[in-house]
Write a protein that holds these residues in place. Sequence first.
Motif, short mmCIF file in Angstrom:
data_model
loop_
_atom_site.label_atom_id
_atom_site.label_comp_id
_atom_site.label_asym_id
_atom_site.label_seq_id
_atom_site.Cartn_x
_atom_site.Cartn_y
_atom_site.Cartn_z
N ASN A 83 0.82 -1.21 0.00
CA ASN A 83 0.00 0.00 0.00
C ASN A 83 0.86 1.27 0.00
OD1 ASN A 83 -2.70 1.17 0.18
ND2 ASN A 83 -2.01 1.92 2.17
N ASP A 84 0.65 2.10 -0.99
CA ASP A 84 1.39 3.37 -1.15
C ASP A 84 2.89 3.18 -1.28
OD1 ASP A 84 -0.96 4.85 -1.10
OD2 ASP A 84 -0.83 5.31 1.03
N ASN A 85 3.34 2.05 -1.82
CA ASN A 85 4.77 1.79 -2.00
C ASN A 85 5.13 1.23 -3.37
OD1 ASN A 85 6.08 2.59 0.47
ND2 ASN A 85 4.96 0.92 1.46
N TYR A 103 -5.83 5.29 -6.13
CA TYR A 103 -5.23 5.96 -4.97
C TYR A 103 -5.68 5.35 -3.64
CZ TYR A 103 -3.32 9.79 -7.76
OH TYR A 103 -2.60 10.53 -8.65
N ASP A 104 -6.93 4.99 -3.54
CA ASP A 104 -7.48 4.51 -2.27
C ASP A 104 -7.95 3.06 -2.38
OD1 ASP A 104 -7.10 7.04 -1.12
OD2 ASP A 104 -9.10 7.72 -1.72
N VAL A 105 -8.20 2.44 -1.23
CA VAL A 105 -8.75 1.09 -1.21
C VAL A 105 -10.14 1.12 -1.83
CG1 VAL A 105 -7.39 0.40 0.80
CG2 VAL A 105 -9.68 1.33 1.12
N ASN A 106 -10.60 -0.04 -2.26
CA ASN A 106 -11.91 -0.20 -2.91
C ASN A 106 -12.04 0.66 -4.17
OD1 ASN A 106 -12.91 -2.12 -1.05
ND2 ASN A 106 -13.23 -0.46 0.41
N TYR A 107 -10.90 0.85 -4.86
CA TYR A 107 -10.86 1.54 -6.16
C TYR A 107 -11.33 2.99 -6.07
CZ TYR A 107 -11.27 -3.49 -6.76
OH TYR A 107 -11.14 -4.86 -6.60
N VAL A 131 5.61 13.07 -1.43
CA VAL A 131 4.70 12.96 -0.29
C VAL A 131 3.70 11.84 -0.56
CG1 VAL A 131 3.03 14.16 1.16
CG2 VAL A 131 4.92 15.44 0.14
N LYS A 132 3.80 10.76 0.22
CA LYS A 132 2.90 9.62 0.03
C LYS A 132 1.48 9.97 0.44
CE LYS A 132 6.25 5.97 0.85
NZ LYS A 132 6.51 4.74 1.59
N GLY A 133 0.53 9.41 -0.31
CA GLY A 133 -0.87 9.52 0.06
C GLY A 133 -1.54 10.84 -0.20
N ASN A 134 -0.92 11.73 -0.95
CA ASN A 134 -1.56 13.04 -1.19
C ASN A 134 -2.31 13.10 -2.52
OD1 ASN A 134 0.53 13.19 -2.99
ND2 ASN A 134 1.33 15.14 -2.26
N GLY A 137 1.02 12.61 -7.03
CA GLY A 137 1.94 11.85 -7.86
C GLY A 137 1.38 10.48 -8.21
N GLN A 138 2.25 9.66 -8.81
CA GLN A 138 1.85 8.30 -9.18
C GLN A 138 2.66 7.25 -8.42
OE1 GLN A 138 2.62 9.04 -13.40
NE2 GLN A 138 0.51 8.40 -13.81
N ARG A 139 3.94 7.50 -8.22
CA ARG A 139 4.77 6.54 -7.50
C ARG A 139 4.47 6.64 -6.01
NH1 ARG A 139 10.83 7.57 -8.28
NH2 ARG A 139 10.73 8.42 -6.19
N ASP A 140 4.46 5.52 -5.32
CA ASP A 140 4.13 5.46 -3.88
C ASP A 140 2.70 5.88 -3.59
OD1 ASP A 140 6.61 4.57 -3.01
OD2 ASP A 140 7.39 6.57 -2.64
N GLU A 141 1.78 5.61 -4.49
CA GLU A 141 0.40 6.05 -4.28
C GLU A 141 -0.66 4.96 -4.40
OE1 GLU A 141 -0.61 8.97 -3.27
OE2 GLU A 141 1.25 10.07 -3.43
N ALA A 142 -0.41 3.85 -5.11
CA ALA A 142 -1.44 2.85 -5.38
C ALA A 142 -1.87 2.10 -4.13
CB ALA A 142 -0.94 1.85 -6.43
N SER A 143 -3.20 1.96 -3.97
CA SER A 143 -3.77 1.26 -2.82
C SER A 143 -4.71 0.13 -3.20
CB SER A 143 -4.54 2.25 -1.93
OG SER A 143 -3.67 3.20 -1.39
#
Length: 156
Positions: A83-85, A103-107, A131-134, A137-143
């Motif tokens: 998550n976010d990595n 970006y978030d869980v459950n699409y 900055v993760k979770g904001n 960006g695209q890298r470090d963001e997928a959930s």
Amino acid sequence: MFSTQTRQKSGLRRKAAAVAGATALLLGGGLAAATTASAGPNCAAGYHCVFYNGLGEPGGHAFYNSDPDFTDNYFDGMSININDNTWAASNSSTGGYESHYYYDVNYGGGLVFCVNPGSAVNAGQLSHDGVKGNHVGQRDEASSLLMRPSTNISCF
């Protein structure tokens, strides 16, 4: 000289050969078109893969189906949560499915990026703002990951 009967037999043989050849081409083309296997780099056939550092680097994980929540998944051989990595992704779909990362869980939260069958995206291709979770960006963001049939969305 050839008799009329000989010419007719010869003409029928040519027609039969032409029909057989055309049929073989159509069947062969149909079989080739029916195969939708597409191999992305560093990802086994039928899977959608994510990577912590980059394509082929240690720390990958393969998904066979959609996953609405990355918080319970870890990169293989690492204690790092997916998550976010995610820094890279590869799509080796055998069913022609695009990999859609959210970006978030459950699409939720909007589409981060997507990867076409047989394609991949590496760390340097994904935007990163540090900055993760904001949701910028695209890298470090997928959930979450949703596998979708072919769409008109522009994917990697």
